[in-house]
Design an enzyme around this catalytic site. Sequence first.
Site: not given
Ligand code: PGA
Length: 237
Positions: A66, A132, A134, A139
């Site tokens: 992304d 959450n 994702h 999302e």
């Molecule tokens: P993080 O993010 O590794 O900074 O916890 C993970 C994500 O949002 O997929």
Amino acid sequence: MRIHIEKQEQIARDAAQKYVELLNRKPEAVLGYATGSTPLGLYFELARLNREGALSFARATTFNLDEYAGLDGTHPQSYRYFMNKNLFYNIDIPIENTHVPNGINTDIAAKYDEAIEAAGGIDLQLLGIGNNGHIGFNEPGTPFGSVTHVVDLTDSTRQANARFFESIDEVPTQAVSMGIKTVMKAKSILMICIGKAKAQTVRDFILGEVTPDVPASILQLHPDVDVYLDPDAASLL
Ligand code: PGA
């Protein structure tokens, strides 16, 4: 789904061995990469192993999950910038073999799936998980059939990522993300989850029902997934 519960340092070492095995077997492998705090230990380990000659990325191709909409690759918070700094400039991959969705020209998002197909499909997709549930920036509520697309970021994701920006107002409201179908097409998946804040989400996606409300739950249906959890992330299993 194979679940591994290990200390964070061990996760980086064991996950890195999957790349050693893959790239020695298939030097032209197609790798799906992720950003965030979670993969940093693995990226450090991959750079070390590359320096020591245990593996080479010289013939590999990469596709990142992304990118923020509106940020170009020179912006320090763009995911292109993150990947260059934390991995690509530290390994022997030709930079032209690396791909990150275009955050500026977002109307070409769906072409990303075509580029992945043209490269032969992703052999190993790395994933983190959002608080959450994702994966990528898909999302809760994202259709399982989605391909690379423009997404509206939820408030909780923008809050979670605000730590990298001067203020929450600077966090983009949209991103371009591989879709869930794009991710599920990868031949193998490597998911890493670290920390107590992820424990409930980890429980939900591994033990709960498969539902778009918890995007990562779709991984229960993928035939080749390794999930690496530290003891905190695994504490509610
Ligand atoms: P993080 O993010 O590794 O900074 O916890 C993970 C994500 O949002 O997929």
